[in-house]
Motif scaffolding. Sequence first.
Motif, mmCIF file in Angstrom:
data_model
loop_
_atom_site.group_PDB
_atom_site.id
_atom_site.type_symbol
_atom_site.label_atom_id
_atom_site.label_comp_id
_atom_site.label_asym_id
_atom_site.label_seq_id
_atom_site.Cartn_x
_atom_site.Cartn_y
_atom_site.Cartn_z
ATOM 1 N N TYR A 117 40.384 31.664 28.481
ATOM 2 C CA TYR A 117 40.217 33.076 28.870
ATOM 3 C C TYR A 117 40.267 33.222 30.389
ATOM 4 C CZ TYR A 117 37.549 37.412 29.763
ATOM 5 O OH TYR A 117 37.125 38.624 30.224
ATOM 6 N N ALA A 118 39.444 32.400 31.077
ATOM 7 C CA ALA A 118 39.376 32.497 32.535
ATOM 8 C C ALA A 118 40.699 32.100 33.175
ATOM 9 C CB ALA A 118 38.254 31.602 33.060
ATOM 10 N N THR A 119 41.323 31.052 32.617
ATOM 11 C CA THR A 119 42.601 30.607 33.193
ATOM 12 C C THR A 119 43.666 31.698 33.047
ATOM 13 O OG1 THR A 119 42.042 28.337 32.597
ATOM 14 C CG2 THR A 119 44.332 28.788 33.123
ATOM 15 N N ALA A 120 43.785 32.290 31.862
ATOM 16 C CA ALA A 120 44.791 33.346 31.651
ATOM 17 C C ALA A 120 44.526 34.519 32.580
ATOM 18 C CB ALA A 120 44.762 33.796 30.190
ATOM 19 N N ALA A 121 43.274 34.951 32.658
ATOM 20 C CA ALA A 121 42.949 36.103 33.493
ATOM 21 C C ALA A 121 43.214 35.803 34.972
ATOM 22 C CB ALA A 121 41.481 36.488 33.285
ATOM 23 N N THR A 122 42.817 34.623 35.436
ATOM 24 C CA THR A 122 43.004 34.273 36.846
ATOM 25 C C THR A 122 44.484 34.163 37.192
ATOM 26 O OG1 THR A 122 40.921 33.053 36.730
ATOM 27 C CG2 THR A 122 42.327 32.630 38.632
ATOM 28 N N LEU A 123 45.255 33.529 36.290
ATOM 29 C CA LEU A 123 46.701 33.411 36.543
ATOM 30 C C LEU A 123 47.370 34.785 36.644
ATOM 31 C CD1 LEU A 123 48.045 30.415 34.440
ATOM 32 C CD2 LEU A 123 48.394 30.834 36.880
ATOM 33 N N ILE A 124 46.976 35.676 35.748
ATOM 34 C CA ILE A 124 47.558 37.036 35.779
ATOM 35 C C ILE A 124 47.183 37.719 37.099
ATOM 36 C CG2 ILE A 124 47.371 39.342 34.756
ATOM 37 C CD1 ILE A 124 47.129 37.877 32.018
ATOM 38 N N PHE A 125 45.918 37.585 37.470
ATOM 39 C CA PHE A 125 45.497 38.249 38.706
ATOM 40 C C PHE A 125 46.215 37.688 39.930
ATOM 41 C CE2 PHE A 125 42.847 38.032 42.486
ATOM 42 C CZ PHE A 125 42.753 39.368 42.781
ATOM 43 N N THR A 126 46.198 36.351 40.066
ATOM 44 C CA THR A 126 46.812 35.759 41.274
ATOM 45 C C THR A 126 48.314 36.049 41.323
ATOM 46 O OG1 THR A 126 46.926 33.684 40.069
ATOM 47 C CG2 THR A 126 45.129 33.918 41.631
ATOM 48 N N THR A 127 48.950 36.024 40.154
ATOM 49 C CA THR A 127 50.395 36.346 40.126
ATOM 50 C C THR A 127 50.631 37.750 40.676
ATOM 51 O OG1 THR A 127 50.685 34.953 38.186
ATOM 52 C CG2 THR A 127 52.428 36.536 38.639
ATOM 53 N N LEU A 128 49.854 38.710 40.159
ATOM 54 C CA LEU A 128 50.030 40.089 40.623
ATOM 55 C C LEU A 128 49.680 40.217 42.103
ATOM 56 C CD1 LEU A 128 48.700 42.266 37.693
ATOM 57 C CD2 LEU A 128 50.993 42.246 38.644
ATOM 58 N N PHE A 129 48.608 39.548 42.508
ATOM 59 C CA PHE A 129 48.188 39.655 43.902
ATOM 60 C C PHE A 129 49.278 39.153 44.851
ATOM 61 C CE2 PHE A 129 46.397 37.703 47.693
ATOM 62 C CZ PHE A 129 45.751 38.786 48.255
ATOM 63 N N PHE A 130 49.808 37.974 44.556
ATOM 64 C CA PHE A 130 50.814 37.427 45.479
ATOM 65 C C PHE A 130 52.150 38.174 45.380
ATOM 66 C CE2 PHE A 130 47.860 33.815 45.528
ATOM 67 C CZ PHE A 130 47.693 33.728 46.900
ATOM 68 N N LEU A 131 52.395 38.742 44.219
ATOM 69 C CA LEU A 131 53.595 39.610 44.124
ATOM 70 C C LEU A 131 53.422 40.840 45.005
ATOM 71 C CD1 LEU A 131 54.679 39.588 40.361
ATOM 72 C CD2 LEU A 131 56.036 38.867 42.316
ATOM 73 N N MET A 132 52.216 41.415 44.980
ATOM 74 C CA MET A 132 51.943 42.569 45.834
ATOM 75 C C MET A 132 52.035 42.174 47.306
ATOM 76 S SD MET A 132 51.288 45.303 44.139
ATOM 77 C CE MET A 132 51.326 45.586 42.393
ATOM 78 N N GLU A 133 51.582 40.979 47.603
ATOM 79 C CA GLU A 133 51.568 40.565 49.004
ATOM 80 C C GLU A 133 52.985 40.276 49.517
ATOM 81 O OE1 GLU A 133 48.429 38.006 51.394
ATOM 82 O OE2 GLU A 133 49.892 36.754 50.394
ATOM 83 N N SER A 134 53.787 39.539 48.733
ATOM 84 C CA SER A 134 55.153 39.229 49.200
ATOM 85 C C SER A 134 56.074 40.443 49.000
ATOM 86 C CB SER A 134 55.706 38.033 48.446
ATOM 87 O OG SER A 134 55.850 38.355 47.078
ATOM 88 N N PHE A 135 55.826 41.211 47.964
ATOM 89 C CA PHE A 135 56.551 42.444 47.659
ATOM 90 C C PHE A 135 58.063 42.206 47.505
ATOM 91 C CE2 PHE A 135 56.860 47.166 48.022
ATOM 92 C CZ PHE A 135 55.853 47.416 47.126
#
Lengths: 171, 288
Positions: A117-135
């Motif tokens: 659960y934690a791994t799936a949620a963290t991966l989704i969050f970090t993926t979105l975060f770095f996508l937002m950051e690199s854009f």
Amino acid sequence: MFPVSIQYFFFAVVLMLSQVLVFNHIHILGYAIPMPFVYLVLMLHSSTSRWMYVLWGFIVGLVIDIFSNTLGENAAAMTFLGLIAPRLLDVFSPADRGDDGFIPSPHTMQWGGYVRYATAATLIFTTLFFLMESFSLFDVVRLCIHIASSSFLTLLIIFAIEHLRQNMARV
Amino acid sequence: MQVFLDFLRRYNYLFLFLILEILSILMLVRFNRYQGYVWLTGANAVTASVNGVYTDAVAFTELREVNRDLTDVNIRLQQENRALREALADAKYDTTYTHRRVLDELQGYRLIPARVVGNKIRVGADNYLVINRGSKDGVTAEMGVVSGGGVVGIVYLTNRHHSLVMPITHSKSSISCSVRGQNYFGYLQWDGANTRTAYVSDVPRYAKARKGQVIETSGYSSVFPPGIFVGRIHKVSNASDGQSYRLDVVLGNDFASLRDVSVVATPYKAEVDTLKRRAEFIDMNNDN
């Protein structure tokens, strides 16, 4: 609706302060950034309404953004995590859970379920975060390294906190 | 309405998510310089792409008008092309040796330019040509008709504006011809086998006719002046009577594509005809 205790509130304040003052300044090898504030969404009670998940994710992300000068990045990623977290919890929660719900933890979900659960949620969050950051998808390899290393570091901290909480509960 | 409200109530978190996500992204592009720049660049690219599609669509709707203009231009160019091709054909015609020679031979004669407006040329048939000059233009019967390729025929009938010409490719046509450079003459006739060939009969056997030599008018009639090109010898053979040669001739004119011709008004034809009639009259009186 939102089973918030004083303890949870102080924990949230401490975690956000830690993120802003300490974790934001950690860049291991220039890639890995710990972001344990994800934990504030993961540890919400399973009976929390879905709109509350979304709103709480947005608020946590916005607070971190305001103090990190990254307005919108964490808020967008955390809002999405707030939308998806209840579904993940449904998927990874044990089959014999009671009707009253539970607070996600290794104690209630077993370590295996909680880690997934934690791994799936963290991966989704970090993926979105770095996508937002690199854009952009200009350097996909670098992006993947960022996501993987930051997820790993974040999960380490989350599991460490959980381990501490379990030990304190036993004492 | 109730169903709609139930729908809103059931999926309220989705609407809240959309609102907060849009708000987050707006903040992201508004307050972060790099993301704002990337967003602006991407938006510009999308706008340019949409504008391109719009422009293409507008251009497509205007294709009908463009097509009509192109059709007009095409027709005008076809007309110009035809006029230029005719001018080129005339220019080529003027430069041929045969045409220049025909014109040289016809110096001193009045030429009435005409155009073939009716052309009935068939193998084995009695062919006729119609030209757009008639008695109003001074054309009378038994006048010679020539073109750039040489002799065409003889005017057979005329009315005010048009004339009927009996070409070489007519079974009753008979024109006095000779081999160029020799004085032996014969009569050019057509056997109906081919519109590009005819034959000269009654050529004496002692005449030195060979393949490739030029056949021209002899001038022994008042219709054509001497030396007008008729064609070239293709084959020399014995005539059926065994007393003379038959010369098969490839004609200088292609009658199937004949267009511009000239009627030859021989200046002394009337005098020659008068002399001929007087001679016939005297012969008749002597016989009586």
